[in-house]
Design an enzyme around this catalytic site. Structure first.
Site, PDB file in Angstrom:
ATOM      1  N   LYS A   1     -43.869  39.248  -5.276  1.00  0.00           N
ATOM      2  CA  LYS A   1     -45.135  39.346  -4.541  1.00  0.00           C
ATOM      3  C   LYS A   1     -44.879  39.622  -3.064  1.00  0.00           C
ATOM      4  CE  LYS A   1     -47.413  36.183  -7.744  1.00  0.00           C
ATOM      5  NZ  LYS A   1     -48.294  36.999  -8.585  1.00  0.00           N
TER       6      LYS A   1
ATOM      7  N   GLN B   1     -48.695  32.901  -3.479  1.00  0.00           N
ATOM      8  CA  GLN B   1     -49.543  33.834  -2.725  1.00  0.00           C
ATOM      9  C   GLN B   1     -49.404  33.674  -1.217  1.00  0.00           C
ATOM     10  OE1 GLN B   1     -51.229  36.310  -4.047  1.00  0.00           O
ATOM     11  NE2 GLN B   1     -50.881  35.721  -6.174  1.00  0.00           N
TER      12      GLN B   1
ATOM     13  N   ASP C   1     -47.306  25.362  -4.464  1.00  0.00           N
ATOM     14  CA  ASP C   1     -47.173  26.665  -5.110  1.00  0.00           C
ATOM     15  C   ASP C   1     -47.409  27.719  -4.028  1.00  0.00           C
ATOM     16  OD1 ASP C   1     -47.693  29.098  -6.272  1.00  0.00           O
ATOM     17  OD2 ASP C   1     -48.970  28.312  -7.871  1.00  0.00           O
TER      18      ASP C   1
END
Ligand code: 7TS
Length: 410
Positions: A230, A207, A204
């Site tokens: 993001k 971030q 994932d």
């Protein structure tokens, strides 16, 4: 000027129209970048240009606009490939974001490969989007979901991870950098250990992709998902990387137009990669604009942004540590620019409201990581997360704002 030598933060700020905005009579301090970053003018311009000049459906038309739109859409695919170091554009599938990327793998790869009694490993740090799809899969298949524990600082306990691995482990899916704490996981070690027992690994990258250098070939992960919004791109677009041999063997996720070669009532043949996984008219405009966002990052240089963000992280951490009653969660060396903290005797939401009244946007609560909060024995945190355009002056405003809020709330 308080920015790192050679890093012109004022020039960067001037490219973000929203940063001119005042909130409650004060200049906006935007510290909710881990939720979504603001958008530079080049990204906004790319959207306007697309709709003003060459809006058309892609891959189908032979007219000029359709060709231009298709070329722009596919140019983003190449930009994404380069950005994450993937071998080929066939291995880059456009999605709505990280959540869809993980669900695609859970539905398509998962339902074809996970059998009763198989084991799936995630970590305690996961966002709900890297928990729930695997719970759903495990429930449907009779598989077992196992969770890597962490220490009180939010670091994965690698020895415990190694103990969970065994020949029944079919998939390991872990977050690269925690959205709630900023902690960076040792993903290379995690990937290699999983491969040693024959498991497939999903990362994932929601971030990490904006902050860290990503090379999926060096990582050797099997799947990698991220969200455009993001990393200064619009909402509603992201990408999933998957190794070609896995993607080729996987059944489609959604059925419809675009993902087929030929449809007959007695059977359908599917399209080649990556189109097999891109049914229907995609989010063309936002995908096109994502290229402008990647170019914006490359233009400043990821390394330069990282150095600047690390300065902010270090400065902010030092400042917050000096405030009595504030405790930083995930206070470790290997972090992305996220500071998550609790203030003794104060509910994070109350703190968030009082900061908002001072024009400071932070995120409060569990940050879609409820199980992580349970592991840390807290109900939530207040989170300040930094981007390329943030400054030390803004951190000073956060610190002053916190002093003021704490005085009111205590
Ligand atoms: N994984 C991580 C680590 C995330 O931080 C997020 C979003 C997701 C997955 C889901 O991404 P999406 O773009 O598909 O929604 N994180 C946050 C956050 O920290 N605050 O708001 C959204």
């Amino acid at each position: 000027m308080t920015s790192t030598a050679g890093y012109d933060v004022e020039r960067i700020r001037s490219q973000f129209p929203i940063l001119q905005r005042e909130l409650k009579g004060k200049p906006l301090v935007y510290f909710d970048n881990a939720a979504t970053s603001q958008k530079p003018q080049v990204v906004i311009d790319a959207l306007v240009e697309y709709y003003s000049m060459y809006n058309a459906n892609i891959h189908r038309g032979i007219h000029t606009l359709a060709e231009e739109a298709t070329a722009a859409y596919e140019a983003t695919r190449e930009a994404v490939r380069a950005f994450i170091g993937a071998p080929s554009t066939e291995e880059i599938i456009f999605t709505r974001g990280t959540t869809e990327g993980i669900n695609l793998v859970a539905y398509s790869w998962g339902r074809a490969n996970i059998l009763e009694g198989d084991e799936i490993i995630i970590s305690s740090l996961e966002h709900h989007s890297n928990i729930v799809p695997w719970q759903m899969l495990a429930a449907e298949k009779g598989a077992v979901l196992k969770v890597i524990p962490i220490n009180a600082h939010g670091e994965i306990l690698l020895e415990e991870y190694y103990k969970l691995l065994n020949p029944r482990t079919k998939l390991v899916s872990v977050v690269h950098a925690s959205n709630s704490l900023g902690v960076i996981n040792p993903v290379k070690v995690i990937i290699d250990a999983a491969h040693a027992v024959g498991a497939v690994v999903m990362i994932d990258g929601a971030q990490s992709t904006v902050h860290l250098d990503i090379n999926v070939q060096e990582l050797d992960c099997d799947f990698f998902a991220f969200s455009g919004h993001k990393l200064y791109a619009p909402t509603g677009v992201g990408a999933l990387y998957g190794k070609r041999e896995l993607l080729e063997a996987m059944p489609p996720f959604h059925g419809g137009g675009e993902m087929i070669k030929e449809v007959r009532f007695d059977g359908t043949t599917y399209n080649d990669l990556p189109y097999k996984f891109e049914a229907g008219t995609p989010n063309i405009a936002d995908t096109v604009a994502m290229k402008a966002a990647l170019e914006f990052i490359n233009g400043i240089g990821k390394e330069n942004i990282r150095r600047h963000e690390n300065d902010l992280l270090q400065y902010g951490t030092e400042q917050l540590r000096q405030i009595p009653g504030i405790q930083i969660k995930g206070d470790v060396a290997e972090k992305v620019s996220v500071i998550s903290f609790v203030a003794e005797g104060i509910h994070p939401q109350d703190l968030g409201v009082l900061l908002d009244q001072q024009g400071i946007a932070v995120r409060t609560g569990s940050h879609c990581t409820m199980p992580l909060m349970q592991c840390l024995n807290i109900t939530g945190t207040t989170r300040a997360s930094f981007a390329a355009y943030n400054t030390k002056e803004e951190i000073d405003r956060l610190v002053a704002g916190l002093h003021k809020a704490i005085k009111i709330l205590r």
